[in-house]
Design an enzyme around this catalytic site. Structure first.
Site, PDB file in Angstrom:
ATOM      1  CD  GLU A  84      -3.092   0.990   2.143  1.00 44.66           C
ATOM      2  OE1 GLU A  84      -3.452  -0.126   2.558  1.00 44.66           O
ATOM      3  OE2 GLU A  84      -3.571   2.059   2.545  1.00 44.66           O
ATOM      4  CE  LYS A 275      -6.503  -1.865   4.950  1.00 42.40           C
ATOM      5  NZ  LYS A 275      -5.631  -0.937   4.212  1.00 42.40           N
ATOM      6  CG  ASP A 291       1.062 -16.990  11.161  1.00 46.83           C
ATOM      7  OD1 ASP A 291       0.291 -16.314  10.466  1.00 46.83           O
ATOM      8  OD2 ASP A 291       0.819 -18.159  11.510  1.00 46.83           O
ATOM      9  CG  HIS A 388      -4.450   6.955  -0.121  1.00 48.21           C
ATOM     10  ND1 HIS A 388      -3.984   6.046   0.797  1.00 48.21           N
ATOM     11  CD2 HIS A 388      -5.007   6.250  -1.123  1.00 48.21           C
ATOM     12  CE1 HIS A 388      -4.257   4.839   0.361  1.00 48.21           C
ATOM     13  NE2 HIS A 388      -4.869   4.931  -0.799  1.00 48.21           N
TER      14      HIS A 388
HETATM   15  C1  MEV Z   1      -6.153   2.795   4.702  1.00 49.97           C
HETATM   16  O1  MEV Z   1      -5.388   1.676   4.329  1.00 49.97           O
HETATM   17  C2  MEV Z   1      -6.231   2.889   6.209  1.00 49.97           C
HETATM   18  C3  MEV Z   1      -7.132   3.993   6.744  1.00 49.97           C
HETATM   19  O2  MEV Z   1      -8.437   3.867   6.179  1.00 49.97           O
HETATM   20  C4  MEV Z   1      -7.160   3.831   8.234  1.00 49.97           C
HETATM   21  C5  MEV Z   1      -8.160   4.729   8.932  1.00 49.97           C
HETATM   22  O3  MEV Z   1      -9.163   5.119   8.334  1.00 49.97           O
HETATM   23  O4  MEV Z   1      -7.938   4.975  10.136  1.00 49.97           O
HETATM   24  C6  MEV Z   1      -6.630   5.346   6.339  1.00 49.97           C
END
Ligand code: MEV
Length: 434
Positions: A84, A275, A291, A388
């Site tokens: 990513e 995530k 792992d 991003h």
């Molecule tokens: C993107 O990979 C992760 C985010 O969505 C985490 C978040 O929203 O806190 C930017």
């Protein structure tokens, strides 16, 4: 298409040629493509091939580093494997931010792991409980051959107990064992001991009762809430001042802590929030040959430990001090498994100064917190897309097969503009004169 029989017995080239004729007949020169990702040193390639069955090539991910993680007053450069685009940049920014504000503090709260032998028992549960107490010492002694080496390293089988689960499922009893596996993740050790415990328990019980317990399965639990690390950052609110986020520090701290509370309340937000945490953790776990599925599974279960899935991190403001922290269980190893076999996993551990497993837990959790800080900082200020898409621009340019000259021109043009695939495509078309 027909099923393939005996595929695993074919040589690597035979496998590729078989696939080239059936599943990859729509790909231009698949054999050449797959071979182009083989290691140039075939003895090194053999090491990768031996990791799994039916290996035909290698699947590349970038190997990046996050410099400047100050953790418990020690400076680390942290290896990260992730595809990513913005993850390493975000972690690096957050580490740099906290470098000037005392860094990250980690405390490993405990390192115990567990596993269970799941049993079926047709008799009276109380009878089995009583027999268990009678044979417990014998049962523990019956596995010493398997535990001696781990004991020499300071770990081993810590305890065994019998749990009556018949209220949940008729006849369901459970042997629960706790382990300390030192610097190893210890999955093979735990599973071997559990299987032996199960067999030996059946034998010991059957010499004393009419009914014989049946082993349904013996396996470690990837949920290890007693293998827990806490990592935090904190500073007086005034020190949150940063031209990069362009917000007054008090407003920033308020909005940030509210965003964390939202992730503890709302399951939709909690999932995305966590995530983001795993963006950082997984990248370190992968880079060190650990792992990541086990670490993810454990973290998500812990996030739902009170019955609702919630944020793994917390934040508060107390007496003018901003504090942001994470409690997360994870089982990792710095010996055994792939850690020595995978050349880059080995290099990663050297880069980290050959850490113990608890130290690696701390580093991975710190990167999770750093990642979470970076994501929330963007979310509550400029929004996530700006940074991003800036990182994603390279992927767009690669997709559009831009030349070096075009890349530089596009990068300069979009420095103060919103980036989207269409906008970049249109601008490139203009540049190319169509
Ligand atoms: C993107 O990979 C992760 C985010 O969505 C985490 C978040 O929203 O806190 C930017």
């Amino acid at each position: 298409m027909k099923p393939i029989h005996g595929f695993s017995k074919l040589s690597k080239l035979e496998k590729i040629r078989t696939l080239a004729e059936r599943d990859l007949s729509n790909v231009y020169r698949p054999e050449e493509l797959l071979k182009s990702f083989w290691h140039s040193d075939l003895s090194q390639q053999k090491i990768f091939d031996d990791f799994t069955e039916n290996s035909i090539s290698n699947f590349y991910f970038p190997y990046g580093v996050c410099p400047n993680l100050l953790l418990n007053d020690k400076l680390y450069t942290v290896p990260m494997v992730t595809e990513e685009s913005s993850v390493v940049a975000a972690a690096s920014k957050a580490c740099k931010f906290w470098l000037d504000r005392g860094g990250f503090k980690a405390e490993v709260i405990s390192t115990t792991k567990s596993g269970q032998v799941h049993l079926r028992w047709a008799g009276d549960p109380l009878e089995l409980v009583n027999v268990f107490e009678e044979v417990k010492i014998q049962l523990l002694n019956s596995v010493t051959e398997l535990t001696t080496n781990m004991e020499k390293r300071g770990g081993g089988l810590l305890s065994v107990r019998l749990i009556d689960r018949t209220a949940d499922e008729p006849g369901y009893m459970q042997l629960w064992a706790d382990f300390e596996t030192c610097d190893a993740m210890g999955a093979n050790f735990i599973n071997s001991v559990l299987e032996a415990l199960g067999q030996n328990f059946v034998q010991l019980v059957s010499s004393k009762t009419e009914d014989v317990p049946e082993v349904i399965m013996a396996i470690l639990s990837n949920y290890s809430p007693e293998c827990l690390v806490r990592v935090s950052v904190s500073c007086p609110i005034d020190e949150l001042d940063d031209p990069a986020h362009g917000m007054n520090p008090q407003a920033f701290a308020d909005k940030f802590t509210l965003a964390v509370r939202i992730a503890t309340i709302d399951v939709n937000r909690a999932t995305t929030h966590n995530k983001g945490i795993f963006n950082g953790i997984d990248a370190v776990i992968l880079a060190t040959g650990n792992d990541f599925r086990a670490v993810e599974a454990c973290g998500h279960t812990y996030a739902a430990r009170d019955g609702q899935y919630r944020s793994l991190s917390r934040a508060n403001i107390d007496n003018g001090v901003f504090k942001f922290w994470i409690d997360i269980p994870m089982s990792v190893g710095t010996v055994g498994g792939l850690t020595k076999l995978h050349p880059l996993a080995n290099l990663s551990l050297r880069m980290l100064g050959e850490p113990s497993a608890p130290e690696l837990m701390s580093v991975a959790a710190a990167l999770g917190l750093a990642q979470n800080f970076a994501a929330l900082r963007s979310l509550v200020t400029s929004g996530i897309q700006k940074g991003h898409m800036k990182m994603h621009l390279m992927n767009i340019l690669n997709h559009l097969e831009a030349t070096d000259l075009e890349r530089n021109t596009v990068r300069d043009f979009f420095v103060d503009k919103d980036i989207s695939f269409n906008a970049v495509r249109e601008y490139l078309s203009e540049l190319r004169g169509f």
